[in-house]
Design an enzyme around this catalytic site. Structure first.
Site, PDB file in Angstrom:
ATOM      1  N   GLY A  29     -16.587  -4.787  -7.450  1.00 19.55           N
ATOM      2  CA  GLY A  29     -16.806  -3.839  -6.361  1.00 19.55           C
ATOM      3  C   GLY A  29     -16.518  -2.392  -6.737  1.00 19.55           C
ATOM      4  O   GLY A  29     -17.294  -1.489  -6.389  1.00 19.55           O
TER       5      GLY A  29
ATOM      6  N   LYS B  83     -13.307  -3.953   3.289  1.00 23.92           N
ATOM      7  CA  LYS B  83     -14.141  -2.744   3.190  1.00 23.92           C
ATOM      8  C   LYS B  83     -15.593  -2.972   3.643  1.00 23.92           C
ATOM      9  O   LYS B  83     -16.224  -2.065   4.160  1.00 23.92           O
ATOM     10  CB  LYS B  83     -14.102  -2.183   1.765  1.00 23.92           C
ATOM     11  CG  LYS B  83     -12.727  -1.600   1.402  1.00 23.92           C
ATOM     12  CD  LYS B  83     -12.767  -0.865   0.073  1.00 23.92           C
ATOM     13  CE  LYS B  83     -11.354  -0.498  -0.356  1.00 23.92           C
ATOM     14  NZ  LYS B  83     -11.323   0.328  -1.555  1.00 23.92           N
TER      15      LYS B  83
ATOM     16  N   SER C 158       0.812  -1.224   0.000  1.00 26.50           N
ATOM     17  CA  SER C 158       0.000   0.000   0.000  1.00 26.50           C
ATOM     18  C   SER C 158       0.843   1.272   0.000  1.00 26.50           C
ATOM     19  O   SER C 158       1.815   1.402   0.728  1.00 26.50           O
ATOM     20  CB  SER C 158      -0.918   0.009   1.218  1.00 26.50           C
ATOM     21  OG  SER C 158      -1.560   1.265   1.299  1.00 26.50           O
TER      22      SER C 158
ATOM     23  N   GLY D   8      -5.089   5.016 -12.704  1.00 23.31           N
ATOM     24  CA  GLY D   8      -5.662   4.902 -11.370  1.00 23.31           C
ATOM     25  C   GLY D   8      -4.937   5.700 -10.299  1.00 23.31           C
ATOM     26  O   GLY D   8      -5.435   5.831  -9.182  1.00 23.31           O
TER      27      GLY D   8
ATOM     28  N   GLY E   9     -16.396  -3.737 -16.684  1.00 22.26           N
ATOM     29  CA  GLY E   9     -16.279  -4.517 -15.454  1.00 22.26           C
ATOM     30  C   GLY E   9     -17.487  -4.321 -14.564  1.00 22.26           C
ATOM     31  O   GLY E   9     -18.192  -3.304 -14.665  1.00 22.26           O
ATOM     32  N   ALA E  10     -17.744  -5.315 -13.696  1.00 19.43           N
ATOM     33  CA  ALA E  10     -18.939  -5.275 -12.856  1.00 19.43           C
ATOM     34  C   ALA E  10     -18.617  -5.737 -11.432  1.00 19.43           C
ATOM     35  O   ALA E  10     -19.442  -6.368 -10.772  1.00 19.43           O
ATOM     36  CB  ALA E  10     -20.031  -6.134 -13.482  1.00 19.43           C
TER      37      ALA E  10
ATOM     38  N   SER F  54      -0.537   4.116   0.837  1.00 18.71           N
ATOM     39  CA  SER F  54      -1.200   5.068   1.733  1.00 18.71           C
ATOM     40  C   SER F  54      -0.287   5.642   2.823  1.00 18.71           C
ATOM     41  O   SER F  54      -0.313   6.851   3.061  1.00 18.71           O
ATOM     42  CB  SER F  54      -2.439   4.429   2.364  1.00 18.71           C
ATOM     43  OG  SER F  54      -3.416   4.272   1.379  1.00 18.71           O
TER      44      SER F  54
ATOM     45  N   ASN G  43     -14.126   2.858   3.389  1.00 14.88           N
ATOM     46  CA  ASN G  43     -12.663   2.820   3.211  1.00 14.88           C
ATOM     47  C   ASN G  43     -11.939   3.789   4.150  1.00 14.88           C
ATOM     48  O   ASN G  43     -10.710   3.826   4.177  1.00 14.88           O
ATOM     49  CB  ASN G  43     -12.263   3.115   1.757  1.00 14.88           C
ATOM     50  CG  ASN G  43     -12.264   4.595   1.438  1.00 14.88           C
ATOM     51  OD1 ASN G  43     -13.133   5.337   1.927  1.00 14.88           O
ATOM     52  ND2 ASN G  43     -11.319   5.044   0.652  1.00 14.88           N
TER      53      ASN G  43
ATOM     54  N   ASP H 122     -13.628   6.580  -1.949  1.00 11.82           N
ATOM     55  CA  ASP H 122     -13.185   6.017  -3.235  1.00 11.82           C
ATOM     56  C   ASP H 122     -13.900   6.661  -4.427  1.00 11.82           C
ATOM     57  O   ASP H 122     -13.259   7.096  -5.377  1.00 11.82           O
ATOM     58  CB  ASP H 122     -13.429   4.500  -3.277  1.00 11.82           C
ATOM     59  CG  ASP H 122     -12.342   3.726  -2.534  1.00 11.82           C
ATOM     60  OD1 ASP H 122     -11.207   4.227  -2.451  1.00 11.82           O
ATOM     61  OD2 ASP H 122     -12.634   2.617  -2.046  1.00 11.82           O
TER      62      ASP H 122
ATOM     63  N   THR I 136      -8.500  -1.345   3.176  1.00  8.78           N
ATOM     64  CA  THR I 136      -8.434  -1.815   1.789  1.00  8.78           C
ATOM     65  C   THR I 136      -8.832  -3.283   1.704  1.00  8.78           C
ATOM     66  O   THR I 136      -9.275  -3.868   2.706  1.00  8.78           O
ATOM     67  CB  THR I 136      -7.039  -1.512   1.178  1.00  8.78           C
ATOM     68  OG1 THR I 136      -7.079  -1.835  -0.209  1.00  8.78           O
ATOM     69  CG2 THR I 136      -5.908  -2.285   1.853  1.00  8.78           C
TER      70      THR I 136
HETATM   71  P1  NDP Z   1     -13.432  -7.344  -8.552  1.00  5.12           P
HETATM   72  O1  NDP Z   1     -12.726  -8.628  -8.380  1.00  5.12           O
HETATM   73  O2  NDP Z   1     -14.568  -6.991  -7.655  1.00  5.12           O
HETATM   74  O3  NDP Z   1     -13.981  -7.262 -10.097  1.00  5.12           O
HETATM   75  C1  NDP Z   1     -13.192  -7.602 -11.177  1.00  5.12           C
HETATM   76  C2  NDP Z   1     -13.942  -7.358 -12.512  1.00  5.12           C
HETATM   77  O4  NDP Z   1     -12.979  -7.520 -13.558  1.00  5.12           O
HETATM   78  C3  NDP Z   1     -15.080  -8.324 -12.823  1.00  5.12           C
HETATM   79  O5  NDP Z   1     -16.100  -7.619 -13.478  1.00  5.12           O
HETATM   80  C4  NDP Z   1     -14.432  -9.353 -13.775  1.00  5.12           C
HETATM   81  O6  NDP Z   1     -15.334  -9.920 -14.705  1.00  5.12           O
HETATM   82  C5  NDP Z   1     -13.473  -8.452 -14.517  1.00  5.12           C
HETATM   83  N1  NDP Z   1     -12.305  -9.147 -15.081  1.00  5.12           N
HETATM   84  C6  NDP Z   1     -11.309  -9.770 -14.405  1.00  5.12           C
HETATM   85  N2  NDP Z   1     -10.374 -10.228 -15.265  1.00  5.12           N
HETATM   86  C7  NDP Z   1     -10.800  -9.891 -16.506  1.00  5.12           C
HETATM   87  C8  NDP Z   1     -10.273 -10.096 -17.817  1.00  5.12           C
HETATM   88  N3  NDP Z   1      -9.117 -10.757 -18.022  1.00  5.12           N
HETATM   89  N4  NDP Z   1     -10.955  -9.593 -18.862  1.00  5.12           N
HETATM   90  C9  NDP Z   1     -12.118  -8.939 -18.675  1.00  5.12           C
HETATM   91  N5  NDP Z   1     -12.686  -8.723 -17.473  1.00  5.12           N
HETATM   92  C10 NDP Z   1     -12.026  -9.192 -16.394  1.00  5.12           C
HETATM   93  O7  NDP Z   1     -12.282  -6.229  -8.511  1.00  5.12           O
HETATM   94  P2  NDP Z   1     -12.311  -4.744  -7.867  1.00  5.12           P
HETATM   95  O8  NDP Z   1     -13.497  -4.013  -8.380  1.00  5.12           O
HETATM   96  O9  NDP Z   1     -12.065  -4.799  -6.403  1.00  5.12           O
HETATM   97  O10 NDP Z   1     -10.965  -4.108  -8.525  1.00  5.12           O
HETATM   98  C11 NDP Z   1     -10.881  -3.923  -9.915  1.00  5.12           C
HETATM   99  C12 NDP Z   1      -9.611  -3.149 -10.278  1.00  5.12           C
HETATM  100  O11 NDP Z   1      -9.638  -1.832  -9.749  1.00  5.12           O
HETATM  101  C13 NDP Z   1      -8.326  -3.798  -9.741  1.00  5.12           C
HETATM  102  O12 NDP Z   1      -7.391  -3.792 -10.810  1.00  5.12           O
HETATM  103  C14 NDP Z   1      -7.892  -2.869  -8.605  1.00  5.12           C
HETATM  104  O13 NDP Z   1      -6.502  -2.871  -8.481  1.00  5.12           O
HETATM  105  C15 NDP Z   1      -8.412  -1.534  -9.120  1.00  5.12           C
HETATM  106  N6  NDP Z   1      -8.666  -0.551  -8.023  1.00  5.12           N
HETATM  107  C16 NDP Z   1      -8.007   0.662  -8.028  1.00  5.12           C
HETATM  108  C17 NDP Z   1      -8.239   1.644  -7.048  1.00  5.12           C
HETATM  109  C18 NDP Z   1      -7.481   2.936  -7.094  1.00  5.12           C
HETATM  110  O14 NDP Z   1      -7.502   3.699  -6.112  1.00  5.12           O
HETATM  111  N7  NDP Z   1      -6.840   3.278  -8.162  1.00  5.12           N
HETATM  112  C19 NDP Z   1      -9.219   1.420  -5.970  1.00  5.12           C
HETATM  113  C20 NDP Z   1      -9.894   0.123  -6.050  1.00  5.12           C
HETATM  114  C21 NDP Z   1      -9.598  -0.804  -7.050  1.00  5.12           C
HETATM  115  P3  NDP Z   1     -16.229 -11.262 -14.361  1.00  5.12           P
HETATM  116  O15 NDP Z   1     -17.457 -10.767 -13.626  1.00  5.12           O
HETATM  117  O16 NDP Z   1     -16.560 -11.808 -15.713  1.00  5.12           O
HETATM  118  O17 NDP Z   1     -15.364 -12.167 -13.548  1.00  5.12           O
END
Ligand code: NDP
Length: 264
Positions: free
Chosen positions: A124, A64, A15, A229, A121-122, A17, A85, A100, A60
């Protein structure tokens, strides 16, 4: 008396942070220190927080939701999404916030005229951002690899697509919230689909930080304006720091000091 803050997570060693917040405390002479706490069991969050004598904390992955449950009171957007968070010790009561999504809005402040956002993406992160966009009256479409997680987004009022039924429209912004590109060189959707999307958007953003993802590389190639990000990370950190310092520091000064930590 010196105030103590921490980040809770598992893993937490990566992290940024502590560096971000300590940079602000040091450069703006706020008498505080920010550390990190590896926490295995989210149900021990509250007890650990108070036994460490913390004034505040960030939370984190994967705690959360546990942080939401641990709070005596949850305020603002955190209440709506059930995800916390940022924690504040308010006279012995644990108060929860979520910075966030607002942090992301802060990061894209310079992208004006947001009418229609496509979220890739779908998970968190998508859920928090989508709820925030809808709150601002922005139309939101969601494109995900698989169908299962899309139902919740449909219920929120989004247009939802999988790769099989996707139809491109005009977008103000496209945000990648998938983890594609995080530790691999994958695109968040098939290459042709991504190219079509990028040709129909004004701005591009990625939640992943610390690298130019294949998705952003494609945006860069056709000279679109994009954010990675890091700006989202900075945005949530600035808002959390404002809570930690109880409004005694100016937001512009916090931003400037925190930005420096990204150069270290
Ligand atoms: P989740 O695990 O909750 O969700 C992941 C999503 O990505 C799902 O919709 C999944 O699809 C999709 N996915 C995973 N691999 C692939 C792939 N190869 N191709 C297409 N779709 C894919 O993750 P989070 O929401 O917690 O985090 C997502 C990203 O956001 C991470 O990379 C994290 O590091 C980043 N993040 C950055 C922050 C920042 O401050 N910059 C804060 C929080 C997160 P499926 O439903 O089909 O599995």
């Amino acid at each position: 008396m010196k105030k103590l803050f921490s980040i809770f997570g598992n893993p937490v060693s990566h992290s940024k942070s502590p560096l971000m917040h300590n940079c602000v405390f040091k450069s703006l002479n706020f008498d505080a220190c920010y550390t990190r706490t590896h926490l295995e069991d989210g149900s021990k969050l509250k007890k650990t927080f108070f036994s460490l004598g913390l004034s505040g904390a960030n939370v984190t992955v994967p705690h959360k939701e546990a942080a939401f449950d641990a709070c005596d009171e949850v305020r603002g957007f955190a209440k709506k999404v059930g995800v916390v968070n940022t924690l504040i010790n308010e006279n012995g009561r644990l108060i929860g916030y979520n910075t966030d999504a607002d942090g992301f809005m802060y990061a894209i402040e310079e992208f004006k005229d947001m009418k229609h956002i496509l979220v890739l993406g779908a998970g968190g992160t998508a859920k928090a951002l989508v709820s925030r966009f809808l709150e601002d009256g922005i139309k939101v479409s969601v494109l995900n690899r698989s169908a299962k997680r899309l139902e919740a987004f449909r219920e929120l009022g989004c247009e939802c697509y999988t790769w099989d039924d996707f139809v491109v429209q005009d977008y103000s912004l496209v945000v990648n919230t998938t983890s594609a590109g995080l530790s691999d060189e994958n695109l968040p959707a098939p290459s042709e689909m991504i190219e079509q999307i990028l040709q129909n958007t004004a701005f591009v953003a990625d939640a992943i930080y610390g690298k130019l993802t294949p998705f952003l590389a494609k945006a860069k190639q056709i000279q679109l304006t994009y954010k990675d990000g890091a700006d989202m990370l900075l945005g949530q950190g600035v808002l959390a720091n404002e809570l930690f310092t109880e409004g005694t520091l100016k937001k512009e000064a916090i931003t400037k000091a925190m930005q420096k930590s990204f150069e270290l």
